[in-house]
Write an enzyme that holds these catalytic residues in place. Structure first.
Site, mmCIF file in Angstrom:
data_model
loop_
_atom_site.group_PDB
_atom_site.id
_atom_site.type_symbol
_atom_site.label_atom_id
_atom_site.label_comp_id
_atom_site.label_asym_id
_atom_site.label_seq_id
_atom_site.Cartn_x
_atom_site.Cartn_y
_atom_site.Cartn_z
ATOM 1 N N SER A 141 -39.214 -24.371 -61.824
ATOM 2 C CA SER A 141 -38.212 -25.051 -62.656
ATOM 3 C C SER A 141 -36.848 -24.872 -61.988
ATOM 4 C CB SER A 141 -38.167 -24.409 -64.046
ATOM 5 O OG SER A 141 -37.056 -24.902 -64.779
ATOM 6 N N TYR A 154 -38.017 -17.214 -69.895
ATOM 7 C CA TYR A 154 -38.512 -18.375 -69.125
ATOM 8 C C TYR A 154 -37.976 -18.321 -67.688
ATOM 9 C CZ TYR A 154 -39.451 -23.346 -68.069
ATOM 10 O OH TYR A 154 -39.883 -24.524 -67.511
HETATM 11 P P1 NAD Z 1 -45.969 -30.163 -71.621
HETATM 12 O O1 NAD Z 1 -45.853 -29.254 -72.776
HETATM 13 O O2 NAD Z 1 -45.820 -31.626 -71.809
HETATM 14 O O3 NAD Z 1 -47.356 -29.904 -70.867
HETATM 15 C C1 NAD Z 1 -47.817 -28.595 -70.593
HETATM 16 C C2 NAD Z 1 -49.327 -28.593 -70.683
HETATM 17 O O4 NAD Z 1 -49.768 -27.243 -70.390
HETATM 18 C C3 NAD Z 1 -49.841 -28.925 -72.091
HETATM 19 O O5 NAD Z 1 -50.846 -29.929 -72.029
HETATM 20 C C4 NAD Z 1 -50.401 -27.604 -72.610
HETATM 21 O O6 NAD Z 1 -51.502 -27.758 -73.502
HETATM 22 C C5 NAD Z 1 -50.793 -26.922 -71.304
HETATM 23 N N1 NAD Z 1 -50.902 -25.473 -71.476
HETATM 24 C C6 NAD Z 1 -50.036 -24.655 -72.136
HETATM 25 N N2 NAD Z 1 -50.478 -23.392 -72.117
HETATM 26 C C7 NAD Z 1 -51.638 -23.401 -71.416
HETATM 27 C C8 NAD Z 1 -52.568 -22.396 -71.058
HETATM 28 N N3 NAD Z 1 -52.403 -21.109 -71.447
HETATM 29 N N4 NAD Z 1 -53.655 -22.741 -70.331
HETATM 30 C C9 NAD Z 1 -53.847 -24.041 -69.972
HETATM 31 N N5 NAD Z 1 -53.013 -25.034 -70.293
HETATM 32 C C10 NAD Z 1 -51.914 -24.718 -71.006
HETATM 33 O O7 NAD Z 1 -44.906 -29.633 -70.560
HETATM 34 P P2 NAD Z 1 -44.307 -30.268 -69.214
HETATM 35 O O8 NAD Z 1 -42.884 -30.511 -69.479
HETATM 36 O O9 NAD Z 1 -45.171 -31.303 -68.637
HETATM 37 O O10 NAD Z 1 -44.364 -28.928 -68.322
HETATM 38 C C11 NAD Z 1 -45.207 -28.779 -67.204
HETATM 39 C C12 NAD Z 1 -44.618 -27.707 -66.312
HETATM 40 O O11 NAD Z 1 -43.331 -28.110 -65.880
HETATM 41 C C13 NAD Z 1 -44.419 -26.354 -67.010
HETATM 42 O O12 NAD Z 1 -44.764 -25.319 -66.107
HETATM 43 C C14 NAD Z 1 -42.943 -26.331 -67.298
HETATM 44 O O13 NAD Z 1 -42.437 -25.030 -67.392
HETATM 45 C C15 NAD Z 1 -42.400 -27.082 -66.114
HETATM 46 N N6 NAD Z 1 -41.074 -27.673 -66.295
HETATM 47 C C16 NAD Z 1 -40.852 -28.603 -67.268
HETATM 48 C C17 NAD Z 1 -39.581 -29.121 -67.406
HETATM 49 C C18 NAD Z 1 -39.246 -30.151 -68.459
HETATM 50 O O14 NAD Z 1 -38.065 -30.408 -68.690
HETATM 51 N N7 NAD Z 1 -40.204 -30.780 -69.106
HETATM 52 C C19 NAD Z 1 -38.556 -28.717 -66.536
HETATM 53 C C20 NAD Z 1 -38.830 -27.786 -65.562
HETATM 54 C C21 NAD Z 1 -40.099 -27.270 -65.442
#
Ligand code: NAD
Length: 253
Positions: A141, A154
């Site tokens: 991130s 986080y």
């Molecule tokens: P999201 O919540 O849309 O998707 C995350 C997915 O991970 C979900 O389908 C959830 O069910 C799954 N998940 C959660 N815990 C789990 C576990 N213990 N085992 C297996 N699956 C699990 O989130 P996103 O925004 O697509 O995030 C994806 C990645 O990107 C994450 O690592 C997040 O930290 C990172 N990220 C997101 C953002 C943002 O703004 N959306 C920014 C920077 C980084």
């Protein structure tokens, strides 16, 4: 078809960035093992891939459990014969002052965001070393690079993912295993929606956040999927241990 014949496993493939990456990799010809803790969500991803003629198997598991991650890598190899690309992407967020963050909160975040990535790397590398190489992409991130109030736990996990990525890249580059990370900025996914919903006026929160992004928009899951695609292909052959920032310029200010 830049990933024709490749075998990929993507965690968190039921939603947001993982879902977009799974669909992108399948469109580019890869076989996909879509992994998520949410059975309904990951089946939706599978149906979308199969409807477009792609190959996709699903696994329901918790990435914080090492034995489940190990079994997932074994299943991918059993189904498709090898594992070329692992995208460690599953993650959760938490907005709390450190003074209110419990040990259980911290353990949960570390379990999914850092140990989950560690276990994925560990078991994929065992397989990749035995088959002559592979690619690992870790979703970190922007908050692994910069600080933000209320995100201390986080940020700690995402900083850990970047350090782990560099250490493994150095350890395994000579074995033809490339390990890299992506640092997304705010991306329009259910995770970000849930963060906006904590405030009293989610629309205003969103507007305020967008005003801090030079590109004046949120990222789309596909923006990040395309960076993952680049890292997965031979175009990134000399890229090892990188943290590629895709944030509309947010962290340059
Ligand atoms: P999201 O919540 O849309 O998707 C995350 C997915 O991970 C979900 O389908 C959830 O069910 C799954 N998940 C959660 N815990 C789990 C576990 N213990 N085992 C297996 N699956 C699990 O989130 P996103 O925004 O697509 O995030 C994806 C990645 O990107 C994450 O690592 C997040 O930290 C990172 N990220 C997101 C953002 C943002 O703004 N959306 C920014 C920077 C980084």
């Amino acid at each position: 078809m830049r990933l024709k014949g490749k075998v990929s496993l993507i965690t968190g493939a039921g939603s947001g960035i993982g879902q977009a990456t799974a669909e992108c990799f399948a469109q580019e010809g890869a076989s996909v093992v879509a992994v998520d803790i949410d059975a309904t969500a990951v089946k939706t991803t599978q149906r979308a891939i199969q409807a477009s003629g792609g190959k996709c198997q699903t696994l329901i598991l918790d990435v914080s459990q090492e034995n489940q991650v190990k079994d997932a890598i074994s299943s991918a190899v059993k189904w498709f014969g090898r594992l070329d690309i692992l995208h460690n992407n599953a993650g959760i967020s938490l907005l709390k002052p450190i003074t209110e963050t419990t040990e259980a909160d911290l353990d949960k975040l570390l379990g999914v965001n850092l140990k989950g990535v560690f276990f994925g790397c560990k078991h994929a590398i065992t397989q990749m070393a035995s088959q002559g190489g592979g690619v690992i992409i870790n979703t970190a991130s922007e908050l692994g690079l910069v600080g933000q109030p209320l995100y201390s736990a986080y940020c700690a996990t995402k900083g850990g993912v970047l350090a782990l990525t560099r250490a493994l890249a150095a350890e395994w580059a000579a074995e033809n295993i490339r390990v890299n990370a992506i640092c997304p900025g705010p991306v329009d996914t259910p995770m970000l929606d849930a963060e906006f919903a904590i405030g009293s006026n989610p629309k205003a929160e969103e507007k305020a956040l967008i005003s801090t992004i030079p590109a004046r928009r949120l990222g789309r899951p596909e923006d990040i999927a395309r960076v993952a695609l680049f890292l997965a292909t031979a175009e990134a052959d000399f890229v090892h241990g990188a943290a590629i920032v895709a944030d509309g310029g947010k962290t340059i200010l």
